[in-house]
Design a protein around this motif. Sequence first.
Motif, mmCIF file in Angstrom:
data_model
loop_
_atom_site.group_PDB
_atom_site.id
_atom_site.type_symbol
_atom_site.label_atom_id
_atom_site.label_comp_id
_atom_site.label_asym_id
_atom_site.label_seq_id
_atom_site.Cartn_x
_atom_site.Cartn_y
_atom_site.Cartn_z
ATOM 1 N N SER A 62 0.825 -1.206 0.000
ATOM 2 C CA SER A 62 0.000 0.000 0.000
ATOM 3 C C SER A 62 0.859 1.256 0.000
ATOM 4 C CB SER A 62 -0.956 0.009 1.195
ATOM 5 O OG SER A 62 -0.262 -0.096 2.422
ATOM 6 N N ALA A 63 2.083 1.167 0.539
ATOM 7 C CA ALA A 63 3.002 2.310 0.469
ATOM 8 C C ALA A 63 3.263 2.682 -0.981
ATOM 9 C CB ALA A 63 4.308 1.990 1.193
ATOM 10 N N GLY A 64 3.526 1.666 -1.808
ATOM 11 C CA GLY A 64 3.795 1.922 -3.214
ATOM 12 C C GLY A 64 2.574 2.359 -3.982
ATOM 13 N N TYR A 65 1.461 1.657 -3.764
ATOM 14 C CA TYR A 65 0.231 2.019 -4.471
ATOM 15 C C TYR A 65 -0.217 3.435 -4.105
ATOM 16 C CZ TYR A 65 -0.553 -2.817 -6.044
ATOM 17 O OH TYR A 65 -0.456 -4.043 -6.661
ATOM 18 N N GLY A 66 -0.192 3.753 -2.826
ATOM 19 C CA GLY A 66 -0.637 5.077 -2.390
ATOM 20 C C GLY A 66 0.271 6.181 -2.887
ATOM 21 N N LEU A 67 1.577 5.899 -2.881
ATOM 22 C CA LEU A 67 2.539 6.901 -3.361
ATOM 23 C C LEU A 67 2.258 7.251 -4.814
ATOM 24 C CD1 LEU A 67 5.124 8.505 -2.567
ATOM 25 C CD2 LEU A 67 6.428 6.601 -3.525
ATOM 26 N N VAL A 68 2.005 6.242 -5.626
ATOM 27 C CA VAL A 68 1.700 6.472 -7.042
ATOM 28 C C VAL A 68 0.314 7.091 -7.196
ATOM 29 C CG1 VAL A 68 1.309 5.359 -9.276
ATOM 30 C CG2 VAL A 68 3.231 4.643 -7.833
ATOM 31 N N GLY A 69 -0.668 6.553 -6.451
ATOM 32 C CA GLY A 69 -2.043 7.036 -6.586
ATOM 33 C C GLY A 69 -2.195 8.500 -6.233
ATOM 34 N N MET A 70 -1.664 8.909 -5.084
ATOM 35 C CA MET A 70 -1.750 10.318 -4.716
ATOM 36 C C MET A 70 -0.782 11.176 -5.518
ATOM 37 S SD MET A 70 -2.555 10.630 -0.622
ATOM 38 C CE MET A 70 -3.107 12.340 -0.843
ATOM 39 N N GLY A 71 0.215 10.523 -6.118
ATOM 40 C CA GLY A 71 1.157 11.263 -6.957
ATOM 41 C C GLY A 71 0.514 11.882 -8.178
ATOM 42 N N VAL A 72 -0.663 11.360 -8.569
ATOM 43 C CA VAL A 72 -1.409 11.965 -9.682
ATOM 44 C C VAL A 72 -1.661 13.441 -9.397
ATOM 45 C CG1 VAL A 72 -3.635 11.951 -10.874
ATOM 46 C CG2 VAL A 72 -2.474 9.799 -10.369
ATOM 47 N N LEU A 73 -1.875 13.778 -8.138
ATOM 48 C CA LEU A 73 -2.020 15.176 -7.729
ATOM 49 C C LEU A 73 -0.731 15.722 -7.114
ATOM 50 C CD1 LEU A 73 -5.548 15.510 -6.053
ATOM 51 C CD2 LEU A 73 -4.721 16.629 -8.124
ATOM 52 N N GLY A 74 0.014 14.852 -6.452
ATOM 53 C CA GLY A 74 1.189 15.318 -5.739
ATOM 54 C C GLY A 74 2.262 15.888 -6.644
ATOM 55 N N VAL A 75 2.504 15.234 -7.778
ATOM 56 C CA VAL A 75 3.541 15.722 -8.695
ATOM 57 C C VAL A 75 3.173 17.091 -9.270
ATOM 58 C CG1 VAL A 75 4.730 15.265 -10.875
ATOM 59 C CG2 VAL A 75 4.419 13.422 -9.199
ATOM 60 N N PRO A 76 1.935 17.284 -9.785
ATOM 61 C CA PRO A 76 1.563 18.632 -10.230
ATOM 62 C C PRO A 76 1.630 19.665 -9.107
ATOM 63 C CG PRO A 76 0.017 17.018 -11.092
ATOM 64 C CD PRO A 76 0.885 16.295 -10.118
ATOM 65 N N LEU A 77 1.297 19.260 -7.871
ATOM 66 C CA LEU A 77 1.394 20.190 -6.749
ATOM 67 C C LEU A 77 2.832 20.643 -6.536
ATOM 68 C CD1 LEU A 77 0.373 21.652 -4.211
ATOM 69 C CD2 LEU A 77 0.661 19.489 -2.964
ATOM 70 N N LEU A 78 3.763 19.715 -6.577
ATOM 71 C CA LEU A 78 5.167 20.089 -6.406
ATOM 72 C C LEU A 78 5.611 21.059 -7.496
ATOM 73 C CD1 LEU A 78 6.752 16.642 -5.410
ATOM 74 C CD2 LEU A 78 6.131 18.557 -3.905
ATOM 75 N N ALA A 79 5.096 20.862 -8.712
ATOM 76 C CA ALA A 79 5.434 21.779 -9.803
ATOM 77 C C ALA A 79 4.873 23.169 -9.535
ATOM 78 C CB ALA A 79 4.899 21.231 -11.121
ATOM 79 N N VAL A 80 3.638 23.227 -9.028
ATOM 80 C CA VAL A 80 3.033 24.519 -8.698
ATOM 81 C C VAL A 80 3.832 25.210 -7.594
ATOM 82 C CG1 VAL A 80 1.008 25.605 -7.646
ATOM 83 C CG2 VAL A 80 0.705 23.878 -9.427
ATOM 84 N N LEU A 81 4.217 24.460 -6.581
ATOM 85 C CA LEU A 81 4.991 25.039 -5.472
ATOM 86 C C LEU A 81 6.348 25.527 -5.941
ATOM 87 C CD1 LEU A 81 4.169 22.496 -2.606
ATOM 88 C CD2 LEU A 81 3.145 24.753 -3.008
ATOM 89 N N ALA A 82 6.968 24.789 -6.866
ATOM 90 C CA ALA A 82 8.267 25.203 -7.403
ATOM 91 C C ALA A 82 8.135 26.511 -8.178
ATOM 92 C CB ALA A 82 8.845 24.104 -8.270
ATOM 93 N N ARG A 83 7.065 26.622 -8.973
ATOM 94 C CA ARG A 83 6.873 27.860 -9.731
ATOM 95 C C ARG A 83 6.598 29.023 -8.788
ATOM 96 N NH1 ARG A 83 3.852 24.447 -13.211
ATOM 97 N NH2 ARG A 83 1.883 25.212 -12.312
ATOM 98 N N ALA A 84 5.808 28.790 -7.759
ATOM 99 C CA ALA A 84 5.500 29.854 -6.816
ATOM 100 C C ALA A 84 6.756 30.313 -6.081
ATOM 101 C CB ALA A 84 4.450 29.363 -5.803
ATOM 102 N N ARG A 85 7.625 29.379 -5.768
ATOM 103 C CA ARG A 85 8.860 29.731 -5.077
ATOM 104 C C ARG A 85 9.748 30.606 -5.955
ATOM 105 N NH1 ARG A 85 11.743 27.998 -0.736
ATOM 106 N NH2 ARG A 85 13.997 28.060 -0.863
ATOM 107 N N ARG A 86 9.789 30.277 -7.261
ATOM 108 C CA ARG A 86 10.597 31.103 -8.178
ATOM 109 C C ARG A 86 10.001 32.486 -8.354
ATOM 110 N NH1 ARG A 86 10.805 26.235 -11.177
ATOM 111 N NH2 ARG A 86 9.230 27.026 -12.612
#
Length: 252
Positions: free
Chosen positions: A228-252
Amino acid sequence: MILVGLTVVAQISYPLTAGGARDRITAAVVLLSAGAVLAHATAIRGIRYAGGFLVLVSGIGLLAEVIGTTTGLPFGCYAYASDRLGPAVLGVPLIVALAWTGGMYPVWVVAGMASRRTASRIALTASGAVGWDLFLDPQMVADGQWSWCDTDSGLPKLAQIPYTNYLGWFGVALVMAALLAVWEQAVPDPVRRMRGRVSELAVPVALFLWTWLGSALAHAAFLGLPSSAGYGLVGMGVLGVPLLAVLARARR
């Protein structure tokens, strides 16, 4: 952010407890996370919006759970353990309804950060909710909070939770998100007017990141649930990866 911090502390203590103490920690996590998101929604959007969010999400969640435990639809045949999480309605602990609010609010906000189009936000919310459940269901089943009738029709190395559960979660979350999209019209949405002011959304963002990354670590290292660690990491990553991109842009 105080309630967020207390939520994190409570979740960290979860693997260190057992029996009745763990049940109390589980209830505390739900109450603290729901309190955190409702306080944030009130501060950002007003009490009317927060109240509507609570009624929509917890109301639909409770209705879906009651129908689910009674008929097997839409999640599949399952049942909650008795007398472990407080008062219940038709076999469904009332605190489960609050859990829907505490978990869905961060997913809904982050989906709005990832996409400004209503249709894609709704779809992303439903996908993110399923990702969250890829952590939640295995953890609660392992703890005996609920059990499934069909225990061999699930994902590889997670067969005890049937595929129908995830399809049901996607469908219920889709309905919630569609109704929330309508409710959004009641009050201006800071997600849509946000330009570099990510700090306004620190509470749901922090809760989302903690649920995503913290749960993956906890399942892999402390709860003995590597699948479930792996499945959840990938499953929530559908939103998590775009979120990290948004946070990176905001930081810049």
